[in-house]
Motif scaffolding. Structure first.
Motif, short mmCIF file in Angstrom:
data_model
loop_
_atom_site.label_atom_id
_atom_site.label_comp_id
_atom_site.label_asym_id
_atom_site.label_seq_id
_atom_site.Cartn_x
_atom_site.Cartn_y
_atom_site.Cartn_z
N ARG B 47 8.83 10.82 -5.73
CA ARG B 47 8.82 10.93 -4.27
C ARG B 47 9.27 9.59 -3.68
O ARG B 47 8.98 8.54 -4.26
N PRO B 48 9.93 9.61 -2.53
CA PRO B 48 10.44 8.35 -1.97
C PRO B 48 9.32 7.35 -1.70
O PRO B 48 8.22 7.72 -1.26
N LEU B 49 9.60 6.10 -2.01
CA LEU B 49 8.66 5.01 -1.71
C LEU B 49 8.83 4.64 -0.24
O LEU B 49 9.91 4.22 0.17
N GLU B 50 7.79 4.79 0.54
CA GLU B 50 7.90 4.50 1.97
C GLU B 50 7.48 3.08 2.29
O GLU B 50 7.88 2.51 3.31
N TYR B 51 6.63 2.53 1.46
CA TYR B 51 6.10 1.17 1.69
C TYR B 51 5.98 0.44 0.36
O TYR B 51 5.88 1.05 -0.70
N ALA B 52 5.92 -0.88 0.45
CA ALA B 52 5.45 -1.70 -0.67
C ALA B 52 4.05 -2.19 -0.30
O ALA B 52 3.80 -2.52 0.87
N TYR B 53 3.15 -2.19 -1.26
CA TYR B 53 1.73 -2.49 -1.00
C TYR B 53 1.34 -3.83 -1.62
O TYR B 53 1.67 -4.10 -2.78
N LEU B 83 2.80 -3.57 -5.24
CA LEU B 83 3.24 -2.28 -5.77
C LEU B 83 4.47 -1.85 -4.99
O LEU B 83 4.47 -1.91 -3.76
N GLY B 84 5.49 -1.44 -5.71
CA GLY B 84 6.73 -1.04 -5.04
C GLY B 84 7.91 -1.85 -5.55
O GLY B 84 8.91 -2.02 -4.85
N THR B 85 7.81 -2.33 -6.78
CA THR B 85 8.87 -3.19 -7.32
C THR B 85 10.25 -2.49 -7.40
O THR B 85 11.25 -3.19 -7.31
N PRO B 86 10.32 -1.16 -7.54
CA PRO B 86 11.67 -0.56 -7.55
C PRO B 86 12.47 -0.90 -6.29
O PRO B 86 13.71 -0.99 -6.33
N LEU B 87 11.78 -1.11 -5.19
CA LEU B 87 12.47 -1.43 -3.94
C LEU B 87 13.24 -2.75 -4.04
O LEU B 87 14.22 -2.95 -3.33
N ASP B 92 14.59 3.79 -4.62
CA ASP B 92 13.57 4.26 -3.67
C ASP B 92 12.61 5.29 -4.29
O ASP B 92 11.83 5.91 -3.57
N THR B 93 12.69 5.46 -5.60
CA THR B 93 11.70 6.30 -6.28
C THR B 93 11.27 5.60 -7.56
O THR B 93 11.91 4.64 -8.01
N THR B 94 10.20 6.11 -8.15
CA THR B 94 9.70 5.58 -9.42
C THR B 94 9.21 6.75 -10.25
O THR B 94 8.74 7.74 -9.69
N HIS B 129 10.35 -11.91 -7.29
CA HIS B 129 10.98 -11.91 -8.62
C HIS B 129 10.07 -12.57 -9.65
O HIS B 129 9.97 -12.11 -10.78
N ARG B 130 9.41 -13.62 -9.25
CA ARG B 130 8.46 -14.29 -10.16
C ARG B 130 7.34 -13.32 -10.53
O ARG B 130 6.92 -13.24 -11.68
#
Lengths: 94, 244
Positions: B47-53, B83-87, B92-94, B129-130
């Protein structure tokens, strides 16, 4: 002690899922939606077990989700994997 | 529940708190504060990632699906991470699922805003990135650990990691959750928990773990705990931020 089995739990999840549109009416945040749905399920689980939900919740420190999970752990017989049922049949649907 | 970002001079999430002051002040308004509850689904596979947490006090769990109804933990994310590193890589999904493991506060930033920040570059992206490297070490070490070390060692490692993330010696933990985290049967978890209780390392009652003897758990845990811990103890930036 009253107990709950897998089929009984699945039935309660189904009941809550059917009522979800009215339970969630007006709510926008995922946190509130999850909390409200889990409370509805917690109430039904407690009623099934002959427990007062408010009293049961107060004896288990933590939020609604944790109260539900811990109540299941203490009363399920035979043991079953409740997370898979709850996640797929209910939480993924809201 | 949404609310304003607390007006404290610094947030508790380590990645955000490590920003140089000018970047911190520029970026903070882009975040919103939310609460996360136990079992709340944060991301769902495909499902699309809407936010990074960015957790403040909550702890999130990242899970991989191992069969149609079974998920196993691959990483735990607390205030040291996001959480949301694919962004960060334009995705936009994982394939992974994540949910609230321990309730609490969290910051989140819209996916589109984070994408713009990635395009912009700068200290925030350097920090993220770190963190990616830290997360890779956690996931890789966890995979190696699951293949090589026994359940007692792995369980001790997991309890120590959780304790580090809640900044305390007591936290909620159901047996099924621990099974999911360690990828084992309930009976096996009960046995190890009893061993730890008998040794005086922990107290476990009504789903709450209290660590009584941290040194004992540290002796029991495998080296994997320290390898991951040392990685997370590294500074996020060479020159800025973390002492603010």
């Amino acid at each position: 002690m009253e107990s709950i089995d897998q089929q009984q739990f699945r039935t309660l999840c189904d009941q809550v899922r059917e009522l979800a549109p009215s339970i969630l009416k007006g709510l926008t945040s995922q946190s509130e939606k999850t909390d409200r749905i889990l409370w509805a399920l917690f109430e039904r689980v407690c009623t099934h077990l002959g427990l007062d939900p408010v009293e049961q919740h107060s004896t288990i420190q933590g939020d609604t989700g944790f109260g539900l999970l811990q109540t299941l752990e203490e009363h399920m017989n035979p043991e079953f994997l409740y997370s898979a049922i709850m996640d797929e049949d209910l939480l993924m649907q809201i | 529940m949404l609310s304003r970002i607390p007006e404290s001079p610094r947030v508790r999430n380590r990645l955000v708190a490590a920003l140089p002051i000018d970047e911190y002040e520029r970026l903070l308004p882009k975040f919103e504060a939310v609460t996360v509850t136990t079992k709340e689904l944060i991301t769902v596979e495909e499902r699309p990632l809407e936010y990074a947490y960015f957790p403040e006090t909550c702890v999130l769990s990242l899970l991989a699906q191992t069969d149609p109804s079974t998920f196993t933990e691959i990483a735990t994310v607390g205030r040291e991470g996001m959480l949301g590193t694919p962004l960060l890589f334009g995705l936009d999904t994982t394939p992974h699922r994540s949910f609230g493991q321990m309730p609490g506060d969290c910051l989140r930033i819209p996916a589109e805003t984070l994408r713009r920040e990635v395009d912009r570059g700068g200290p925030f992206v350097t920090i993220l990135h770190r963190y990616m490297q830290m997360l890779i070490v956690q996931v890789a070490q966890g995979a190696a650990c699951n293949g090589r070390h026994n359940l007692t060692q792995r369980c001790a490692r997991w309890l120590l990691m959780s304790s580090d993330r809640v900044d305390g010696d007591e936290f909620p933990l159901t047996q099924e959750f621990l099974c999911q985290m360690l990828g084992v049967r309930r009976a096996s978890v009960s046995e190890v928990a009893s061993q730890f209780q008998n040794a005086g390392f922990i107290q476990y009652a009504r789903g709450r773990v209290t660590i009584l003897n941290r040194a004992g758990l540290e002796r029991t845990a495998c080296e994997c705990y320290w390898i991951v811990r040392r990685e997370y103890d590294q500074p996020l930036m060479a020159t800025a931020g973390e002492t603010r």
